[in-house]
Design a protein around this motif. Structure first.
Motif, PDB file in Angstrom:
ATOM      1  N   ARG A 139       0.827  -1.203   0.000  1.00  0.00           N
ATOM      2  CA  ARG A 139       0.000   0.000   0.000  1.00  0.00           C
ATOM      3  C   ARG A 139       0.861   1.253   0.000  1.00  0.00           C
ATOM      4  NH1 ARG A 139      -2.298   3.839   3.266  1.00  0.00           N
ATOM      5  NH2 ARG A 139      -4.413   4.506   2.654  1.00  0.00           N
ATOM      6  N   ILE A 140       0.528   2.173  -0.922  1.00  0.00           N
ATOM      7  CA  ILE A 140       1.175   3.487  -0.937  1.00  0.00           C
ATOM      8  C   ILE A 140       0.104   4.518  -0.620  1.00  0.00           C
ATOM      9  CG2 ILE A 140       2.353   5.217  -2.348  1.00  0.00           C
ATOM     10  CD1 ILE A 140       3.631   2.987  -3.929  1.00  0.00           C
ATOM     11  N   SER A 141       0.285   5.266   0.430  1.00  0.00           N
ATOM     12  CA  SER A 141      -0.693   6.256   0.850  1.00  0.00           C
ATOM     13  C   SER A 141      -0.819   7.356  -0.200  1.00  0.00           C
ATOM     14  CB  SER A 141      -0.281   6.876   2.184  1.00  0.00           C
ATOM     15  OG  SER A 141      -1.114   7.973   2.498  1.00  0.00           O
ATOM     16  N   PRO A 142      -2.051   7.743  -0.553  1.00  0.00           N
ATOM     17  CA  PRO A 142      -2.243   8.827  -1.531  1.00  0.00           C
ATOM     18  C   PRO A 142      -1.560  10.125  -1.121  1.00  0.00           C
ATOM     19  CG  PRO A 142      -4.303   7.658  -1.140  1.00  0.00           C
ATOM     20  CD  PRO A 142      -3.332   7.149  -0.121  1.00  0.00           C
ATOM     21  N   GLU A 143      -1.433  10.348   0.182  1.00  0.00           N
ATOM     22  CA  GLU A 143      -0.792  11.576   0.653  1.00  0.00           C
ATOM     23  C   GLU A 143       0.671  11.647   0.235  1.00  0.00           C
ATOM     24  OE1 GLU A 143      -2.666   9.622   2.574  1.00  0.00           O
ATOM     25  OE2 GLU A 143      -4.420  10.941   2.757  1.00  0.00           O
ATOM     26  N   ASN A 144       1.305  10.484   0.066  1.00  0.00           N
ATOM     27  CA  ASN A 144       2.714  10.478  -0.316  1.00  0.00           C
ATOM     28  C   ASN A 144       2.946  11.051  -1.718  1.00  0.00           C
ATOM     29  OD1 ASN A 144       4.054   9.456   1.965  1.00  0.00           O
ATOM     30  ND2 ASN A 144       3.424   7.372   1.474  1.00  0.00           N
ATOM     31  N   PHE A 145       1.946  10.885  -2.586  1.00  0.00           N
ATOM     32  CA  PHE A 145       2.101  11.440  -3.928  1.00  0.00           C
ATOM     33  C   PHE A 145       2.200  12.959  -3.871  1.00  0.00           C
ATOM     34  CE2 PHE A 145       0.222   7.281  -4.814  1.00  0.00           C
ATOM     35  CZ  PHE A 145       1.021   6.843  -5.861  1.00  0.00           C
ATOM     36  N   GLU A 146       1.418  13.566  -2.972  1.00  0.00           N
ATOM     37  CA  GLU A 146       1.484  15.014  -2.804  1.00  0.00           C
ATOM     38  C   GLU A 146       2.756  15.416  -2.060  1.00  0.00           C
ATOM     39  OE1 GLU A 146      -2.017  16.644  -1.075  1.00  0.00           O
ATOM     40  OE2 GLU A 146      -3.388  15.584  -2.434  1.00  0.00           O
ATOM     41  N   LEU A 147       3.125  14.637  -1.058  1.00  0.00           N
ATOM     42  CA  LEU A 147       4.317  14.953  -0.265  1.00  0.00           C
ATOM     43  C   LEU A 147       5.563  15.025  -1.129  1.00  0.00           C
ATOM     44  CD1 LEU A 147       5.726  15.325   2.493  1.00  0.00           C
ATOM     45  CD2 LEU A 147       5.865  12.816   2.643  1.00  0.00           C
ATOM     46  N   TYR A 148       5.704  14.076  -2.047  1.00  0.00           N
ATOM     47  CA  TYR A 148       6.903  14.031  -2.883  1.00  0.00           C
ATOM     48  C   TYR A 148       6.682  14.653  -4.261  1.00  0.00           C
ATOM     49  CZ  TYR A 148       8.543  10.872   0.748  1.00  0.00           C
ATOM     50  OH  TYR A 148       8.914  10.327   1.957  1.00  0.00           O
ATOM     51  N   GLN A 149       5.567  15.361  -4.413  1.00  0.00           N
ATOM     52  CA  GLN A 149       5.249  16.089  -5.650  1.00  0.00           C
ATOM     53  C   GLN A 149       5.318  15.179  -6.880  1.00  0.00           C
ATOM     54  OE1 GLN A 149       7.989  19.446  -5.534  1.00  0.00           O
ATOM     55  NE2 GLN A 149       6.539  20.639  -4.342  1.00  0.00           N
ATOM     56  N   VAL A 150       4.764  13.992  -6.726  1.00  0.00           N
ATOM     57  CA  VAL A 150       4.703  13.059  -7.846  1.00  0.00           C
ATOM     58  C   VAL A 150       3.562  13.464  -8.771  1.00  0.00           C
ATOM     59  CG1 VAL A 150       4.314  10.663  -8.529  1.00  0.00           C
ATOM     60  CG2 VAL A 150       5.650  11.177  -6.481  1.00  0.00           C
ATOM     61  N   LYS A 151       3.858  13.581 -10.039  1.00  0.00           N
ATOM     62  CA  LYS A 151       2.843  13.977 -11.010  1.00  0.00           C
ATOM     63  C   LYS A 151       2.195  12.729 -11.595  1.00  0.00           C
ATOM     64  CE  LYS A 151       5.137  18.359 -11.863  1.00  0.00           C
ATOM     65  NZ  LYS A 151       5.783  19.274 -12.822  1.00  0.00           N
ATOM     66  N   ARG A 152       1.187  12.256 -10.855  1.00  0.00           N
ATOM     67  CA  ARG A 152       0.507  11.030 -11.276  1.00  0.00           C
ATOM     68  C   ARG A 152      -0.119  11.207 -12.660  1.00  0.00           C
ATOM     69  NH1 ARG A 152      -3.409   9.148  -6.566  1.00  0.00           N
ATOM     70  NH2 ARG A 152      -3.714  11.375  -6.303  1.00  0.00           N
ATOM     71  N   GLY A 153       0.018  10.163 -13.458  1.00  0.00           N
ATOM     72  CA  GLY A 153      -0.481  10.247 -14.824  1.00  0.00           C
ATOM     73  C   GLY A 153       0.315  11.212 -15.678  1.00  0.00           C
ATOM     74  N   LEU A 154       1.511  11.584 -15.208  1.00  0.00           N
ATOM     75  CA  LEU A 154       2.327  12.606 -15.882  1.00  0.00           C
ATOM     76  C   LEU A 154       1.514  13.878 -16.122  1.00  0.00           C
ATOM     77  CD1 LEU A 154       4.460  10.517 -18.405  1.00  0.00           C
ATOM     78  CD2 LEU A 154       5.094  11.363 -16.155  1.00  0.00           C
TER      79      LEU A 154
END
Length: 455
Positions: free
Chosen positions: A25-40
């Motif tokens: 499981r990867i927490s959705p908050e981590n995508f924002e924390l590390y500024q990951v651009k989901r779906g590019l």
């Protein structure tokens, strides 16, 4: 040895899936924390800039003071407005797909002699290699024609005497052959699917070298080989508008990613077909018709906006029909106010619906297009400018043309092959660097535990 049951919903498979869920499981908050651009995608919904191209431009919004401003959609092939291409071919009463293929590959409009020669070349390349149909299609039928397209393109590598030569000359030869052959593979795969899985008659009509690509497709799928010039010209328009859509759409980007590695064209195009098959990409045109058929059965009064809206709300709340929560054919990653391809198809669908006595069905599609944005805002609480995309009306047009539903997404592929090949060659000739984006690892260092000490 005990046989392990890996069928769906078996206890053994469920146990394996639970093991995965517990450790991945990867927490959705981590995508924002590390500024990951989901779906590019950037936070404002715009795409991450991944490359440069001369082939196509997809315009759907403006940026002013850092904010996205909705705008009328515009699609240009090599700088020429798609509407101008469609209107030009219609005014001159001629087929346009072959011209568009030339335009995308070579960068400028062909002269009459160049276009005539190119049509002859494409026609001469439609035949499949000897024994290919028997060995690769008839002997290995597939329930899904897209799957057979991908497998067959990959198999063409074995029939090419020089498959790994990456010169411009060889890539161009392979590209032209693929553009010509993919419709033939599609119609053969469809016939075999009909015979093997649907228990219906299978027929292989001879190719007519004097026919356009659109005509050759109708010739192949109609039992009596009969069709009108109007039908062929409409199918040609469908192919023309599906031929290209920039380097950022998922399947074209897939073709460019693979091409950046220096792999062969068959691997790159096969992967692009696999991408297009997905219901969030080209497969959406088939899902639109499935969704609308469910709506037509579930709504008693098609003219009752409240009843239609209630059904759309049920779709968004994942209650019907495939529980995806998606209103297929509505919304787009780039277009906001309008998708120019959908605008063209809608006009054609309206004309054809009046002739075929299907005006009530067309009106229902139009009603869903109008109501979907406000229903989306009601359910999500997030007002959003949304328009019908190309998939929304394409399935309806295909249905009215008598194109089997099995071929809705494959028709997209045999059209988009022109754009894929153009981008493949551009990537090989102008970029010269393997695509390698970054993924941040969230795993922590842990010691290795001997197997007899593990819990």
């Amino acid at each position: 040895m005990t046989e392990i049951n890996l069928e769906n919903h078996s206890p053994e498979l469920e146990a394996l899936c639970n093991e995965f869920r517990a450790n991945n499981r990867i927490s959705p908050e981590n995508f924002e924390l590390y500024q990951v651009k989901r779906g590019l995608r950037n936070p404002d919904g715009t795409g991450v800039m991944a490359g440069l191209t001369l082939i196509c431009n997809v315009h759907g919004y403006l940026i002013a003071d850092g904010e996205l401003i909705p705008d009328v959609g515009k699609l240009t092939y090599r700088g020429i407005d798609l509407n101008d291409i469609v209107n030009g071919c219609t005014a001159e009463n001629r087929f346009g797909f072959e011209e568009v293929a030339w335009l995308l590959l070579f960068g400028k409009q062909p002269t009459k002699s160049q276009l005539d020669n190119f049509r002859e070349v494409l026609s001469s390349c439609r035949e499949l290699p000897e024994y290919f149909a028997e060995d690769m299609i008839i002997k290995a039928p597939s329930k899904n024609v897209m799957n057979k397209l991908a497998r067959s393109v990959l198999a063409l590598y074995s029939y090419d005497g020089d498959p790994d030569n990456l010169s411009l000359e060889n890539n161009m030869r392979q590209a032209i052959q693929l553009i010509a052959r993919l419709p033939t593979i599609m119609t053969y795969a469809y016939q075999v699917k009909r015979r093997h899985f649907d228990k219906k008659s299978m027929y292989f009509h001879p190719l007519d070298p004097n026919q356009s690509t659109a005509e050759s497709i109708l010739n192949a799928i109609r039992p009596d080989r009969s069709f009108t010039d109007e039908e062929a010209k409409l199918l040609d328009i469908c192919m023309l508008i599906h031929a290209e859509h920039g380097g950022g759409n998922n399947s074209t980007f897939t073709a460019r990613v693979l091409s950046s590695t220096g792999t062969d064209i068959y691997s790159a195009i096969s992967a692009a077909i696999g991408s297009l098959k997905g219901p969030r990409h080209g497969g959406a045109n088939h899902r639109v018709m499935t969704m609308m058929n469910g709506l037509m059965e579930g709504v008693k009064d098609w003219k009752d906006e409240e009843e239609v809206s209630d059904y759309l709300e049920r779709i968004l709340r994942k209650k019907v029909p495939d529980h995806s929560g998606l209103i297929y054919g509505i919304g787009h990653a780039v277009y906001t106010l309008s998708d120019p391809r959908a605008v063209i198809l809608k006009k054609q669908a309206c004309k054809l619906a009046e002739k075929r006595g299907m005006k009530d069905q067309f009106d229902l599609f139009e009603r869903v297009e109008q109501l979907a944005p406000e229903v989306f805002a009601k359910v999500t609480g997030k007002p959003k400018v949304m328009c019908a995309n190309v998939d929304f009306y394409s399935g309806l047009v295909y249905e009215m043309l008598g194109i089997p539903s099995d071929l809705y997404t494959p028709m997209f592929a045999v059209s988009r092959i022109a754009g894929w090949c153009a981008h493949r060659i551009e990537e090989m000739e102008t970029c010269g660097r393997i695509m390698r984006p970054a993924y941040r690892s969230l795993s922590k260092s842990i010691p290795y535990v001997p197997i007899d000490q593990r819990n």
